[in-house]
Structure formats: C-alpha cells, structure tokens
Enzyme design. Structure first.
Site, PDB file in Angstrom:
ATOM      1  N   ASN A  16      21.299  36.140  -5.683  1.00 19.46           N
ATOM      2  CA  ASN A  16      22.187  35.014  -5.378  1.00 19.46           C
ATOM      3  C   ASN A  16      22.920  34.541  -6.629  1.00 19.46           C
ATOM      4  O   ASN A  16      22.421  33.685  -7.362  1.00 19.46           O
ATOM      5  CB  ASN A  16      21.384  33.862  -4.769  1.00 19.46           C
ATOM      6  CG  ASN A  16      20.784  34.217  -3.426  1.00 19.46           C
ATOM      7  OD1 ASN A  16      19.787  34.935  -3.352  1.00 19.46           O
ATOM      8  ND2 ASN A  16      21.382  33.733  -2.357  1.00 19.46           N
ATOM      9  N   LYS A  26      27.009  46.925   3.791  1.00 16.22           N
ATOM     10  CA  LYS A  26      26.379  47.263   2.517  1.00 16.22           C
ATOM     11  C   LYS A  26      25.418  48.440   2.686  1.00 16.22           C
ATOM     12  O   LYS A  26      25.395  49.377   1.871  1.00 16.22           O
ATOM     13  CB  LYS A  26      25.635  46.056   1.959  1.00 16.22           C
ATOM     14  CG  LYS A  26      26.516  44.887   1.554  1.00 16.22           C
ATOM     15  CD  LYS A  26      27.398  45.207   0.365  1.00 16.22           C
ATOM     16  CE  LYS A  26      28.110  43.970  -0.169  1.00 16.22           C
ATOM     17  NZ  LYS A  26      29.058  44.287  -1.261  1.00 16.22           N
ATOM     18  N   TYR A  45      35.036  36.726  -7.823  1.00 18.10           N
ATOM     19  CA  TYR A  45      34.058  35.956  -8.604  1.00 18.10           C
ATOM     20  C   TYR A  45      33.254  36.860  -9.550  1.00 18.10           C
ATOM     21  O   TYR A  45      33.266  36.676 -10.777  1.00 18.10           O
ATOM     22  CB  TYR A  45      33.145  35.216  -7.634  1.00 18.10           C
ATOM     23  CG  TYR A  45      32.013  34.427  -8.246  1.00 18.10           C
ATOM     24  CD1 TYR A  45      32.210  33.619  -9.355  1.00 18.10           C
ATOM     25  CD2 TYR A  45      30.742  34.468  -7.671  1.00 18.10           C
ATOM     26  CE1 TYR A  45      31.161  32.877  -9.894  1.00 18.10           C
ATOM     27  CE2 TYR A  45      29.700  33.733  -8.187  1.00 18.10           C
ATOM     28  CZ  TYR A  45      29.906  32.934  -9.306  1.00 18.10           C
ATOM     29  OH  TYR A  45      28.872  32.201  -9.832  1.00 18.10           O
ATOM     30  N   TYR A  96      27.964  42.160   7.869  1.00 16.87           N
ATOM     31  CA  TYR A  96      28.134  42.194   6.412  1.00 16.87           C
ATOM     32  C   TYR A  96      27.034  43.041   5.774  1.00 16.87           C
ATOM     33  O   TYR A  96      27.304  43.951   4.977  1.00 16.87           O
ATOM     34  CB  TYR A  96      28.103  40.772   5.840  1.00 16.87           C
ATOM     35  CG  TYR A  96      27.911  40.738   4.345  1.00 16.87           C
ATOM     36  CD1 TYR A  96      28.961  41.021   3.482  1.00 16.87           C
ATOM     37  CD2 TYR A  96      26.659  40.432   3.784  1.00 16.87           C
ATOM     38  CE1 TYR A  96      28.781  41.004   2.109  1.00 16.87           C
ATOM     39  CE2 TYR A  96      26.482  40.417   2.414  1.00 16.87           C
ATOM     40  CZ  TYR A  96      27.540  40.699   1.582  1.00 16.87           C
ATOM     41  OH  TYR A  96      27.348  40.689   0.213  1.00 16.87           O
ATOM     42  N   ARG A 111      15.203  31.232  -2.901  1.00 19.51           N
ATOM     43  CA  ARG A 111      16.059  32.367  -3.235  1.00 19.51           C
ATOM     44  C   ARG A 111      15.996  32.652  -4.733  1.00 19.51           C
ATOM     45  O   ARG A 111      15.573  31.816  -5.526  1.00 19.51           O
ATOM     46  CB  ARG A 111      17.513  32.096  -2.833  1.00 19.51           C
ATOM     47  CG  ARG A 111      17.720  31.833  -1.347  1.00 19.51           C
ATOM     48  CD  ARG A 111      17.476  33.064  -0.508  1.00 19.51           C
ATOM     49  NE  ARG A 111      17.712  32.825   0.912  1.00 19.51           N
ATOM     50  CZ  ARG A 111      16.786  32.447   1.781  1.00 19.51           C
ATOM     51  NH1 ARG A 111      15.536  32.246   1.375  1.00 19.51           N
ATOM     52  NH2 ARG A 111      17.090  32.269   3.059  1.00 19.51           N
ATOM     53  N   SER A 163      23.749  44.519  -2.215  1.00 17.59           N
ATOM     54  CA  SER A 163      23.214  43.181  -1.976  1.00 17.59           C
ATOM     55  C   SER A 163      21.758  43.256  -1.547  1.00 17.59           C
ATOM     56  O   SER A 163      21.322  44.248  -0.934  1.00 17.59           O
ATOM     57  CB  SER A 163      24.034  42.499  -0.876  1.00 17.59           C
ATOM     58  OG  SER A 163      23.392  41.347  -0.380  1.00 17.59           O
TER      59      SER A 163
END
Length: 347
Positions: free
Chosen positions: A179, A153, A12, A149, A231, A125
């Site tokens: 986000n 990172k 993406y 996850y 967010r 992230s």
C-alpha cells in the site's frame, strides 16, 4: 543497462520511480496518455532532478506509437506501470479494465520482442494473493483474485511468465506492491489524482483540508488491534527505489523473478489516521461504516526475498509517510473538487 522506458511515467508511482532512476544515472524515456495525470508532472521531475529527459504523450495500446518510440531509442529495460487501477470501478466496468490493462501489456510485449528489448519489470500488486492463508505473505503464497483489477494483475503475471518460458532470453521481474503512500520530499510530486481518489491517503488529506466532509472507515469489528483493517503501508520513495534495485537485478539475467515490496509491518487504518493527526497537528473527521464485501482483516508482506536478492529494504517511517503526504497535498492542491458532500475511502 542505461536506457529505461517507463510506461505510465506521469502517474504516482511512475513519476517517483523516474526521479530515482534519473538520480541513479539512468536515461529515462517516459510514456503517458495523461488519463489520470498532467504534463506538469514531467516538468516537476525535471525541477527535482535538474535533469532533462524524453517523454511522449502516447498510449501503450498504440503499436505504431510504440514502434516509433522504441525505434528512436535503444531501450534496455521497460518498467510497465500504465493501466487503470480502481478496484471499485473495475467491478462496474470489467470489460474496460480487461481491454485496457491486458491489451496494452500484450501490445507492449509484442513490441519488446520486435525491438529485442529483453528486460521487463511489471507493476503488480498484493491483490494477486487473494484472501491471505497465512501472514506475512511471501512470494510462495497461493494466487487468486476477486475483482477485475486484481484479475488483470494476475493474468498479466501469467502472461509474462509464459513469455519467459517461450523466450528464455526475456528477463521478467514481477514486483508485488502493498500500500504505497507518501510523496517526494520536495513536495513537487505526490498522489493527486483526477476526480475521486482510489486510495486511502488522498481521502485523509482532502478530509483534513475540509474539501471532503468526513472519512469513512469500513469496519471496526475485525480481529485486529483496534478493529479496523491492517495493511502494509510503504512510502512511495522506498517503493521507487525498489524499482531501481530491480533494474540493477535485470543486468544479471535473472530469468523470471518475483518480489514483494512492502515494509513487513502491519498498520491499522485507525493507527494511520491517528499518526496523520499527531504528526501534522490537524484533525481528520471520520465515521465508521459497515465492512465492505471482499475486504480482508489483515495483509502485510514478507519482504525478505527483496532484501536478500535485491539488497533493498524500506527505510522511511509511518511518520515520514503521513507528513510527506500532507505537505505534498497542500503544495500540489486538489484536482476536480466534487460537489457531493458524502465520500467513502478505499483501503
């Protein structure tokens, strides 16, 4: 700095970044193993840009393949996107995440040293901030992680910082995303994952299409504007342009640098859903579900460092995000429609 190797280039964010790099005049070499994408993404990148580029079906964990690719091209900079990215799955399969995400980065760094590639940009992230101690989040905020996850990172950030300490010629940029949503305005690229989506916007789009019965929103009793989580949603094209700015920064030999890539504005989940409905003229059925353990009430960026040092600032609006997400989802279709009629969304 001309030749940019993009790992996870069919993903993406990677695909949108490849478009922006090509349109900025860079030579792009992409690697992807298509675990969550298809070759069609690369075909669409070429259609959008009108430019041909080199791509390989390859796994970053394969040192022999990396040697061959790096040996065939004079790589100036690597942008490392490749990796598993589902928080829930990482809790269920932690060893798979550690093995894939950390091992692939170790092998990539070793190959970069071997081939004298001295510029690495890492797709990090905002999960590395853990539970916010203050808002907005700046790069000086304390770091922690609550799931495999996020720990991947964080570990990789430490790894790359240590690499710079040991090899001062290595320039490292750690880009902490918030986000990402939206899609390229051609609607030939977007967020169309295989199987169950990991992010909020594909659930919203697929619920609007009637593929999914309803959207589950986790919690409406937070101390926020409407009780739902807040967010920092950022358009993926703005995010991709942030990577181009980071590549330009690498040319100045900055050392090891860290930047938040966000808008600096918090938007609640319900506000995003209602914006989607208003802009696109379609209803999104939803239900309120209990809070999820570990979710925070609010999280948004202080993107000031990126503006000062990269000359980068997010430009696209929430309306752009929800419109482009919807139009791209309709144009791209949906992979692997599930038989189950109960779905839950990740925020």
């Amino acid at each position: 700095m001309k030749n940019i190797l993009v790992t996870g280039g069919a993903g993406y964010i990677g695909s949108h970044t490849a478009v922006e790099l090509l349109e900025s005049g860079y030579n792009v070499i992409c690697i992807d193993n298509f675990s969550n994408s298809t070759e069609a993404v690369f075909e669409n990148i070429q259609r959008i840009t009108g430019k041909r580029f080199t791509w390989y079906e390859a796994d970053v964990r394969d040192a022999v393949q990396l040697d061959s690719i790096m040996g065939a091209h004079h790589i100036d900079c690597v942008i490392h996107f490749a990796g598993y990215k589902a928080v829930g799955e990482s809790v269920q399969k932690p060893l798979m995440y550690y093995q894939n995400n950390i091992d692939s980065t170790l092998i990539l760094c070793e190959r970069c040293l071997k081939h004298s590639i001295n510029n690495i940009i890492f797709s990090s992230s905002a999960t590395v901030y853990g539970r916010p101690q203050y808002l907005p989040l700046d790069e000086a905020h304390s770091l922690s992680a609550t799931n495999p996850y996020g720990k991947c990172k964080l570990f990789i950030e430490h790894m790359l910082k240590d690499l710079h300490i040991a090899h001062s010629e290595m320039n490292i940029a750690l880009l902490r995303y918030f986000n990402p949503v939206g899609a390229h305005s051609s609607y030939k690229l977007g967020e169309s994952p295989r199987g169950i989506p990991n992010n909020l916007m594909p659930y919203v789009c697929q619920t609007a299409l009637g593929i999914r019965e309803k959207l589950h929103i986790f919690g409406n009793d937070y101390n926020t504007v409407d009780g739902t989580g807040v967010r920092d949603f950022i358009h993926v094209v703005d995010l991709a342009k942030g990577h181009v700015a980071a590549v330009q920064k690498m040319a100045t030999d900055p050392g090891c640098v860290v930047y938040n890539l966000g808008t600096g504005n918090g938007i609640s989940v319900l506000e995003l859903v209602h914006a989607f409905e208003k802009v696109n003229g379609i209803e999104v059925p939803y239900v309120i579900a209990p809070r999820r353990s570990g979710d925070v009430a609010e999280c948004w960026a202080d993107p000031g460092a990126a503006k000062r040092e990269l000359g980068w600032k997010a430009q696209l609006t929430v309306e752009d995000m929800v419109r482009d997400s919807w139009e791209a989802q309709k144009a791209l279709g949906v992979h692997d429609i599930l038989q189950s009629r109960q779905y839950t969304a990740s925020v």
